[in-house]
Design a protein around this motif. Sequence first.
Motif, PDB file in Angstrom:
ATOM      1  N   ALA A  92      -5.498   0.636  76.633  1.00  0.00           N
ATOM      2  CA  ALA A  92      -4.913   0.844  76.361  1.00  0.00           C
ATOM      3  C   ALA A  92      -5.016  -1.373  76.328  1.00  0.00           C
ATOM      4  CB  ALA A  92      -3.272   0.531  76.756  1.00  0.00           C
ATOM      5  N   ILE A  93      -5.137  -1.272  76.837  1.00  0.00           N
ATOM      6  CA  ILE A  93      -5.606  -3.373  77.550  1.00  0.00           C
ATOM      7  C   ILE A  93      -6.800  -3.654  76.587  1.00  0.00           C
ATOM      8  CG2 ILE A  93      -6.692  -4.651  78.866  1.00  0.00           C
ATOM      9  CD1 ILE A  93      -5.038  -3.681  81.155  1.00  0.00           C
ATOM     10  N   GLU A  94      -8.261  -2.706  76.633  1.00  0.00           N
ATOM     11  CA  GLU A  94      -8.966  -2.332  76.047  1.00  0.00           C
ATOM     12  C   GLU A  94      -8.838  -2.405  73.768  1.00  0.00           C
ATOM     13  OE1 GLU A  94     -12.140  -3.940  76.800  1.00  0.00           O
ATOM     14  OE2 GLU A  94     -11.135  -4.342  78.995  1.00  0.00           O
ATOM     15  N   LEU A  95      -8.184  -1.622  74.110  1.00  0.00           N
ATOM     16  CA  LEU A  95      -7.464  -1.275  72.328  1.00  0.00           C
ATOM     17  C   LEU A  95      -6.851  -2.615  72.289  1.00  0.00           C
ATOM     18  CD1 LEU A  95      -7.531   2.381  72.348  1.00  0.00           C
ATOM     19  CD2 LEU A  95      -9.209   1.284  71.617  1.00  0.00           C
ATOM     20  N   LEU A  96      -6.331  -3.456  73.117  1.00  0.00           N
ATOM     21  CA  LEU A  96      -5.022  -4.492  72.626  1.00  0.00           C
ATOM     22  C   LEU A  96      -6.082  -5.648  72.198  1.00  0.00           C
ATOM     23  CD1 LEU A  96      -1.468  -3.596  74.751  1.00  0.00           C
ATOM     24  CD2 LEU A  96      -1.734  -4.270  72.653  1.00  0.00           C
TER      25      LEU A  96
ATOM     26  N   ILE B 206      -2.806   2.671  69.521  1.00  0.00           N
ATOM     27  CA  ILE B 206      -2.410   2.485  70.870  1.00  0.00           C
ATOM     28  C   ILE B 206      -1.988   3.413  71.486  1.00  0.00           C
ATOM     29  CG2 ILE B 206      -3.082   1.265  73.354  1.00  0.00           C
ATOM     30  CD1 ILE B 206      -3.700  -0.679  71.048  1.00  0.00           C
ATOM     31  N   ALA B 207      -0.969   3.830  71.194  1.00  0.00           N
ATOM     32  CA  ALA B 207       0.222   4.565  71.702  1.00  0.00           C
ATOM     33  C   ALA B 207      -0.152   6.090  71.480  1.00  0.00           C
ATOM     34  CB  ALA B 207       1.462   4.381  72.000  1.00  0.00           C
ATOM     35  N   ARG B 208      -0.673   6.205  70.217  1.00  0.00           N
ATOM     36  CA  ARG B 208      -1.222   7.397  70.073  1.00  0.00           C
ATOM     37  C   ARG B 208      -2.019   7.836  71.277  1.00  0.00           C
ATOM     38  NH1 ARG B 208       0.299   6.028  64.604  1.00  0.00           N
ATOM     39  NH2 ARG B 208      -2.241   5.400  64.169  1.00  0.00           N
ATOM     40  N   ALA B 209      -3.445   6.879  71.055  1.00  0.00           N
ATOM     41  CA  ALA B 209      -4.374   7.274  71.373  1.00  0.00           C
ATOM     42  C   ALA B 209      -4.892   7.536  73.203  1.00  0.00           C
ATOM     43  CB  ALA B 209      -4.816   6.211  71.064  1.00  0.00           C
ATOM     44  N   THR B 210      -3.464   6.399  73.449  1.00  0.00           N
ATOM     45  CA  THR B 210      -3.350   6.836  74.890  1.00  0.00           C
ATOM     46  C   THR B 210      -2.489   8.639  75.713  1.00  0.00           C
ATOM     47  OG1 THR B 210      -1.521   5.526  75.117  1.00  0.00           O
ATOM     48  CG2 THR B 210      -4.163   4.622  75.319  1.00  0.00           C
ATOM     49  N   LYS B 211      -1.301   8.660  74.944  1.00  0.00           N
ATOM     50  CA  LYS B 211      -0.349   8.783  74.810  1.00  0.00           C
ATOM     51  C   LYS B 211       0.355   8.004  75.827  1.00  0.00           C
ATOM     52  CE  LYS B 211      -2.802  12.682  73.741  1.00  0.00           C
ATOM     53  NZ  LYS B 211      -3.129  12.957  72.209  1.00  0.00           N
ATOM     54  N   LEU B 212       0.525   6.954  75.660  1.00  0.00           N
ATOM     55  CA  LEU B 212       1.386   6.160  76.450  1.00  0.00           C
ATOM     56  C   LEU B 212       2.682   6.139  75.245  1.00  0.00           C
ATOM     57  CD1 LEU B 212      -0.879   3.135  77.704  1.00  0.00           C
ATOM     58  CD2 LEU B 212       0.997   4.881  79.309  1.00  0.00           C
ATOM     59  N   THR B 213       3.702   5.519  75.471  1.00  0.00           N
ATOM     60  CA  THR B 213       4.603   5.125  74.270  1.00  0.00           C
ATOM     61  C   THR B 213       4.877   3.701  73.882  1.00  0.00           C
ATOM     62  OG1 THR B 213       7.063   4.610  76.332  1.00  0.00           O
ATOM     63  CG2 THR B 213       6.277   6.297  76.211  1.00  0.00           C
TER      64      THR B 213
ATOM     65  N   GLU C 151       6.738   1.212  73.599  1.00  0.00           N
ATOM     66  CA  GLU C 151       7.106   0.066  75.299  1.00  0.00           C
ATOM     67  C   GLU C 151       6.244   0.232  76.170  1.00  0.00           C
ATOM     68  OE1 GLU C 151       9.174   3.345  74.162  1.00  0.00           O
ATOM     69  OE2 GLU C 151      10.314   2.229  72.616  1.00  0.00           O
ATOM     70  N   GLN C 152       6.089   0.950  76.957  1.00  0.00           N
ATOM     71  CA  GLN C 152       4.219   0.485  77.507  1.00  0.00           C
ATOM     72  C   GLN C 152       3.576  -0.055  76.544  1.00  0.00           C
ATOM     73  OE1 GLN C 152       4.188   5.467  78.833  1.00  0.00           O
ATOM     74  NE2 GLN C 152       4.620   4.837  80.173  1.00  0.00           N
ATOM     75  N   VAL C 153       2.707   0.529  75.651  1.00  0.00           N
ATOM     76  CA  VAL C 153       2.323  -0.670  75.694  1.00  0.00           C
ATOM     77  C   VAL C 153       2.554  -1.828  75.046  1.00  0.00           C
ATOM     78  CG1 VAL C 153       0.324  -0.680  73.089  1.00  0.00           C
ATOM     79  CG2 VAL C 153       1.077   1.142  74.103  1.00  0.00           C
TER      80      VAL C 153
END
Length: 66
Positions: A32-36, A45-52, A54-56
């Motif tokens: 997520a950090i790299e994609l940000l 990013i949330a879809r790609a990492t399966k994070l919410t 809010e988490q991103v």
Amino acid sequence: MSEMCEVIERYKAEGIAEGMAKGMAERSAEVAIELLKEKLSIEMIARATKLTVEQVKEIGKKNALI
């Protein structure tokens, strides 16, 4: 004695599962950090990492990326 071995094996398996889950979560945060940094949308990013979302956002704020 067999029951004690079963308990030990169960706790061992639980510990391994917890460690793997923690490692996967840490890797998702790193990605997520790299994609940000690449300026991808938070939703993507949330879809790609399966994070919410809010988490991103939290990861982005914590690392001064948003």
